[in-house]
Scaffold this active site. Structure first.
Site, PDB file in Angstrom:
ATOM      1  N   ASP A 176       1.001  -1.249  -0.147  1.00  0.00           N
ATOM      2  CA  ASP A 176       0.013   0.346  -0.389  1.00  0.00           C
ATOM      3  C   ASP A 176       0.553   1.163  -0.122  1.00  0.00           C
ATOM      4  OD1 ASP A 176      -2.396   1.566   0.143  1.00  0.00           O
ATOM      5  OD2 ASP A 176      -2.810   1.329   2.238  1.00  0.00           O
ATOM      6  N   ARG A 190      -0.030   8.237  -2.480  1.00  0.00           N
ATOM      7  CA  ARG A 190       0.553   8.728  -1.417  1.00  0.00           C
ATOM      8  C   ARG A 190       2.286   8.742  -2.040  1.00  0.00           C
ATOM      9  NH1 ARG A 190      -1.199   6.206   3.593  1.00  0.00           N
ATOM     10  NH2 ARG A 190      -1.724   4.355   2.003  1.00  0.00           N
ATOM     11  N   HIS A 229       2.144   3.248  -9.030  1.00  0.00           N
ATOM     12  CA  HIS A 229       2.385   2.279  -9.456  1.00  0.00           C
ATOM     13  C   HIS A 229       2.994   1.970 -10.060  1.00  0.00           C
ATOM     14  CE1 HIS A 229      -1.971   2.225  -7.758  1.00  0.00           C
ATOM     15  NE2 HIS A 229      -2.286   3.511  -8.294  1.00  0.00           N
ATOM     16  N   THR A 270     -11.349  -6.178  -5.111  1.00  0.00           N
ATOM     17  CA  THR A 270     -11.874  -6.833  -5.314  1.00  0.00           C
ATOM     18  C   THR A 270     -12.477  -4.658  -5.328  1.00  0.00           C
ATOM     19  OG1 THR A 270     -13.235  -7.163  -3.516  1.00  0.00           O
ATOM     20  CG2 THR A 270     -13.146  -8.463  -5.220  1.00  0.00           C
ATOM     21  N   ASN A 295     -10.888  -1.921  -4.963  1.00  0.00           N
ATOM     22  CA  ASN A 295     -10.371  -1.493  -6.494  1.00  0.00           C
ATOM     23  C   ASN A 295     -11.329  -0.830  -8.047  1.00  0.00           C
ATOM     24  OD1 ASN A 295      -7.198  -2.954  -5.377  1.00  0.00           O
ATOM     25  ND2 ASN A 295      -8.237  -0.589  -4.446  1.00  0.00           N
ATOM     26  N   SER A 302      -7.849  -5.104   5.320  1.00  0.00           N
ATOM     27  CA  SER A 302      -8.567  -4.227   3.520  1.00  0.00           C
ATOM     28  C   SER A 302      -9.260  -5.576   2.795  1.00  0.00           C
ATOM     29  CB  SER A 302      -8.288  -3.399   2.780  1.00  0.00           C
ATOM     30  OG  SER A 302      -8.025  -1.750   3.239  1.00  0.00           O
TER      31      SER A 302
HETATM   32  C1  IPE Z   1      -5.654  -3.275   0.016  1.00  0.00           C
HETATM   33  O1  IPE Z   1      -5.383  -1.024  -0.068  1.00  0.00           O
HETATM   34  C2  IPE Z   1      -5.184  -3.202  -1.521  1.00  0.00           C
HETATM   35  C3  IPE Z   1      -4.262  -3.699  -1.702  1.00  0.00           C
HETATM   36  C4  IPE Z   1      -2.891  -3.590  -1.824  1.00  0.00           C
HETATM   37  C5  IPE Z   1      -4.008  -4.111  -3.589  1.00  0.00           C
HETATM   38  P1  IPE Z   1      -5.739   0.189  -0.385  1.00  0.00           P
HETATM   39  O2  IPE Z   1      -5.607   1.612  -0.843  1.00  0.00           O
HETATM   40  O3  IPE Z   1      -6.605  -0.725  -1.866  1.00  0.00           O
HETATM   41  O4  IPE Z   1      -7.138  -0.210   0.580  1.00  0.00           O
HETATM   42  P2  IPE Z   1      -7.603   0.297   1.377  1.00  0.00           P
HETATM   43  O5  IPE Z   1      -8.610   0.985   1.061  1.00  0.00           O
HETATM   44  O6  IPE Z   1      -6.925   2.132   1.969  1.00  0.00           O
HETATM   45  O7  IPE Z   1      -8.255  -0.116   2.746  1.00  0.00           O
HETATM   46  C1  IPE Z   2      -1.447   0.520  -3.434  1.00  0.00           C
HETATM   47  O1  IPE Z   2      -1.500   2.263  -3.662  1.00  0.00           O
HETATM   48  C2  IPE Z   2      -2.131  -0.031  -4.280  1.00  0.00           C
HETATM   49  C3  IPE Z   2      -3.085  -0.499  -5.242  1.00  0.00           C
HETATM   50  C4  IPE Z   2      -4.278  -0.700  -3.983  1.00  0.00           C
HETATM   51  C5  IPE Z   2      -3.285  -1.014  -6.215  1.00  0.00           C
HETATM   52  P1  IPE Z   2      -2.074   2.782  -3.780  1.00  0.00           P
HETATM   53  O2  IPE Z   2      -2.458   3.280  -4.952  1.00  0.00           O
HETATM   54  O3  IPE Z   2      -3.692   2.326  -2.524  1.00  0.00           O
HETATM   55  O4  IPE Z   2      -1.958   3.827  -3.040  1.00  0.00           O
HETATM   56  P2  IPE Z   2      -2.666   5.112  -1.881  1.00  0.00           P
HETATM   57  O5  IPE Z   2      -2.893   4.042  -0.437  1.00  0.00           O
HETATM   58  O6  IPE Z   2      -3.768   5.475  -2.573  1.00  0.00           O
HETATM   59  O7  IPE Z   2      -1.015   6.059  -1.283  1.00  0.00           O
HETATM   60 MG    MG Z   3      -4.030   2.170  -0.792  1.00  0.00          MG
END
Ligand code: IPE
Ligand code: IPE
Ligand code: MG
Length: 236
Positions: free
Chosen positions: A16, A20, A33, A62, A64, A192
């Site tokens: 995660d 950010r 990414h 699921t 995302n 999550s």
């Molecule tokens: C969890 O991260 C899913 C993945 C890392 C693929 P998210 O960024 O989607 O989770 P939340 O929304 O902060 O809980």
């Molecule tokens: C994790 O990084 C990757 C996925 C969930 C696909 P994020 O895209 O959730 O990054 P933040 O949490 O918004 O910084």
């Molecule tokens: Mg995230």
């Protein structure tokens, strides 16, 4: 630094903080990414070196799908490139690819390269790389319930044969051991909807760093912390 992995069969990672991290660099989210997907192979190589039997990485949940289409498209492109670039290395190292999640909802090109990776690595058993794509822990459990019900209706198993062990065979992680250690990057302290059934007795470690900057030293530190934990599994 010597890292003992003798009690670590299954490592799971919630990668995660890509967005950010990018923002902190003044870059668009998709750049995060891009770097995040590049970091997968670095960490995977180290997991392989450390002789950890299985690593699960959460790539797309699921939930995302609730993100902007443009962001999702970028992410899938990077994941497709990831498979194309690394499939030969998986084969050479005899790493078996397992997919958790319903990939039939993904773009057709990515399905093709994933199916090729599954096919070409299916007989390996040295290490398993469980890639969680369009994965949700609840979806995993509901899907298992449907399939087990189907088997009962068709007399393939008896109702009395359903138990905590046999149920596992209906999950996407069939054949994989329970998760021993879960690492989540980016400072968020939640599951999550990741491997709900499989995490029942996992040790949880939350690290502040965003995923693109999580490195081998951080991984070693997490494992060393894990080794100091007293796992009791409900006993004394
Ligand atoms: C969890 O991260 C899913 C993945 C890392 C693929 P998210 O960024 O989607 O989770 P939340 O929304 O902060 O809980
Ligand atoms: C994790 O990084 C990757 C996925 C969930 C696909 P994020 O895209 O959730 O990054 P933040 O949490 O918004 O910084
Ligand atoms: Mg995230």
């Amino acid at each position: 630094m010597k890292v003992d992995t003798s009690n670590l069969k299954h490592l799971a990672i919630i990668m995660d903080g890509n967005g950010r991290w990018a923002k902190s660099k003044g870059k668009p989210r998709f750049y995060g990414h891009y770097k995040g997907v590049l970091n997968i192979i670095k960490i995977l190589r180290e997991v392989y070196k450390l002789n950890i039997f299985c690593v699960s990485m959460f790539c797309f949940s699921t939930e995302n799908w609730n993100r902007p289409k443009d962001e999702i498209d970028h992410l899938f492109k990077y994941i497709e490139t990831f498979f194309k670039k690394n499939i030969d290395e998986f084969i050479k190292k005899e790493i078996k690819i397992n997919i958790s999640g319903d990939i039939s909802k993904l773009p057709i090109d990515i399905q093709k390269i994933i199916n090729e990776s599954l096919n070409k690595t299916k007989n390996f058993n040295k290490m398993v790389f469980n890639i969680c794509l369009n994965y949700g822990g609840r979806d995993d459990i509901v899907n298992a319930c449907k399939n087990i019900t189907n088997d009962v209706i068709n007399n393939k198993i008896n109702l009395n044969d359903i138990n905590e062990i046999s149920f596992k065979n209906y999950l996407y992680t069939k054949d994989l051991p329970d998760v021993d250690l879960l690492i989540r990057t980016s400072g968020e302290e939640r599951i999550s909807n990741f491997l709900l059934y499989q995490l029942a007795y996992a040790e949880l470690i939350f690290v502040e760093k965003y995923w693109p900057e999580f490195n081998i030293k951080d991984l070693h530190e997490c494992i060393n912390i894990y080794n100091k934990r007293k796992r009791r599994f409900g006993g004394l």
